[in-house]
Enzyme design. Structure first.
Site, PDB file in Angstrom:
ATOM      1  N   ASN A  89      31.499  32.476  36.343  1.00 20.82           N
ATOM      2  CA  ASN A  89      31.960  33.499  37.148  1.00 20.82           C
ATOM      3  C   ASN A  89      30.916  34.513  37.236  1.00 20.82           C
ATOM      4  OD1 ASN A  89      33.685  35.143  38.567  1.00 20.82           O
ATOM      5  ND2 ASN A  89      34.375  36.146  36.876  1.00 20.82           N
ATOM      6  N   ASP A 136      39.665  35.830  28.045  1.00 21.52           N
ATOM      7  CA  ASP A 136      39.164  36.853  27.874  1.00 21.52           C
ATOM      8  C   ASP A 136      38.399  37.774  29.345  1.00 21.52           C
ATOM      9  OD1 ASP A 136      40.049  37.540  25.431  1.00 21.52           O
ATOM     10  OD2 ASP A 136      38.469  36.615  24.445  1.00 21.52           O
ATOM     11  N   LEU A 137      39.225  38.370  30.181  1.00 22.25           N
ATOM     12  CA  LEU A 137      38.647  38.578  31.486  1.00 22.25           C
ATOM     13  C   LEU A 137      37.041  39.270  31.286  1.00 22.25           C
ATOM     14  CD1 LEU A 137      39.309  38.576  34.415  1.00 22.25           C
ATOM     15  CD2 LEU A 137      40.208  41.026  34.197  1.00 22.25           C
ATOM     16  N   ASP A 138      36.346  38.447  32.113  1.00 22.30           N
ATOM     17  CA  ASP A 138      35.027  39.126  32.067  1.00 22.30           C
ATOM     18  C   ASP A 138      34.335  38.936  30.861  1.00 22.30           C
ATOM     19  OD1 ASP A 138      35.223  38.860  34.755  1.00 22.30           O
ATOM     20  OD2 ASP A 138      35.717  41.130  35.085  1.00 22.30           O
ATOM     21  N   GLU A 139      34.659  38.533  29.833  1.00 24.19           N
ATOM     22  CA  GLU A 139      34.057  38.711  28.587  1.00 24.19           C
ATOM     23  C   GLU A 139      33.602  37.270  27.930  1.00 24.19           C
ATOM     24  OE1 GLU A 139      36.382  41.120  25.827  1.00 24.19           O
ATOM     25  OE2 GLU A 139      36.608  42.657  27.343  1.00 24.19           O
TER      26      GLU A 139
END
Length: 289
Positions: free
Chosen positions: A195, A231-234
Site C-alpha cells: 500500500n 493494522d491500518l497503515d502500520e
C-alpha cells in the site's frame, strides 16, 4: 549458451557457516554466483541473504537443485525461496478514484522499467476503465457502496480473491485503493500486498490530507510504501521519501508534489518486491538494493 538464473532468498537464526554452506552448495551443484548480499541483525539474531546465481551444469536439474537445497535449509532452520530470475511476477493493481499511482505503474510496466505482468486491474469505481483498455489490461469493476454492510464487503473481497487465484497473482498493489480491507483479507495477503500513503501527515486523516497539511503550514511532505496488515497503515515499511515545501505553496502545489513522491516510492517498493529484494524481519524489512 544462456544458463538458467535464480534468486535465492533465505533467513534463519544467525550462526556460523551459513555463507560457507550456501556458497559451497552452489559450487558443488555447478552454479556460479553472480551477486550476493547478506545481513545479520544483532537485535533479532536473524541472518538474511539474497543470492543471484546461474546454474551452469546441465546435468543438475531444477528439481535436484531444489530438493538438495531443501535438506541444507532444514539442517539450518532456514526460511527460504528459490525464484526463476527471469520470470515476471504477476501483479494485480487496485485503485479507486485517484489515478496517479496507477498511471505511473502502467507506464513503467509498458516501457519495460518494471519487470512484471499485470493480468488485471480492480476498482470500486469506473473512472479508469479506459486507461486500462489503452494498455489492453482487463478492468474489473467491483463496486462497494458507501456504508455497505460487512457482508457486501466480504462478497466483494471474495471476488478479488477469485481473480487472484484465476490469474495466479504474486502481488497485490493498492495504488490508492481507498477501501479498508477486512482482517481476513489482510491475512490472506500477508507479505503479498503493498500500500502507499502520505507518511509525513499522520495527523491529517480523511479527505484532502494535503489541504489539511497546507492549513497547518507543514515543511515536509512524503510518502510511505508498506506491506498491508490488519493494522491500518502500520505494516512493515518498505520505502519512504520526502520533499521540502514552504509557505509559498498552496494546497494544489502540495498535492501535486505529494503525488509525485507517492508514485516514486510505490514504484521502488514494487520493483524491489518483484526482484525479490525484500525480506521480512518481524515488523521490519530487510531490503537488499
Amino acid at each position: 549458451m544462456t544458463h538458467p538464473e535464480y534468486i535465492l532468498t533465505l533467513s534463519c537464526h544467525d550462526q556460523r557457516g551459513i555463507v560457507h554452506r550456501v556458497s559451497g552448495f552452489l559450487a558443488e551443484h555447478g552454479c556460479n554466483i553472480i551477486d550476493s548480499a547478506q545481513f545479520g541483525d544483532a537485535e533479532t539474531q536473524r541472518f538474511f541473504m539474497r543470492v543471484h546465481f546461474a546454474r551452469e551444469d546441465a546435468a543438475v536439474s531444477d528439481a535436484v537443485l531444489r530438493e538438495d537445497f531443501a535438506r541444507v535449509a532444514a539442517s539450518m532452520g532456514m526460511e527460504w525461496a528459490l525464484h526463476d530470475a527471469h520470470a515476471k511476477p504477476r501483479v494485480l493493481l487496485m485503485v479507486s478514484k485517484i489515478g496517479h499511482c496507477l498511471n505511473d505503474l502502467l507506464f513503467r510496466y509498458k516501457s519495460g522499467l518494471l519487470p512484471v505482468e499485470i493480468p488485471a486491474i480492480v476498482s470500486n469505481h469506473m473512472d479508469f476503465y479506459q486507461l486500462a483498455a489503452s494498455y489492453n489490461i482487463p478492468f474489473h469493476h467491483l463496486p462497494l457502496a458507501t456504508g455497505a454492510p460487512e457482508s457486501a464487503k466480504l462478497a466483494q473481497e471474495a471476488r478479488v480473491a477469485e481473480l487472484m487465484e484465476m490469474h495466479q497473482v504474486d502481488l497485490v498493489v493498492l495504488a490508492r485503493y481507498m477501501q479498508i480491507l477486512s482482517p481476513s483479507m489482510c491475512e490472506r495477503l500477508k507479505g503479498k500486498a503493498i500500500n502507499i500513503h502520505h507518511s509525513f501527515l499522520p495527523s491529517f486523516k480523511g479527505a484532502k490530507p494535503y489541504a489539511q497539511a497546507h492549513m497547518r503550514g507543514v515543511k515536509l511532505i512524503g510518502a510511505t510504501a508498506h506491506f498491508v496488515t490488519g493494522d491500518l497503515d502500520e505494516g512493515p515499511i518498505i520505502e519512504q521519501d520526502v520533499e521540502r515545501v514552504d509557505h509559498s505553496m498552496g494546497s494544489d502545489a502540495l498535492t501535486a508534489i505529494g503525488r509525485d513522491v507517492e508514485c516514486v516510492v510505490l514504484a521502488r517498493a514494487v520493483k524491489w518486491f518483484v526482484e525479490h529484494r525484500i525480506l521480512l524481519n518481524g515488523h521490519r524489512t530487510v531490503i537488499f538494493k
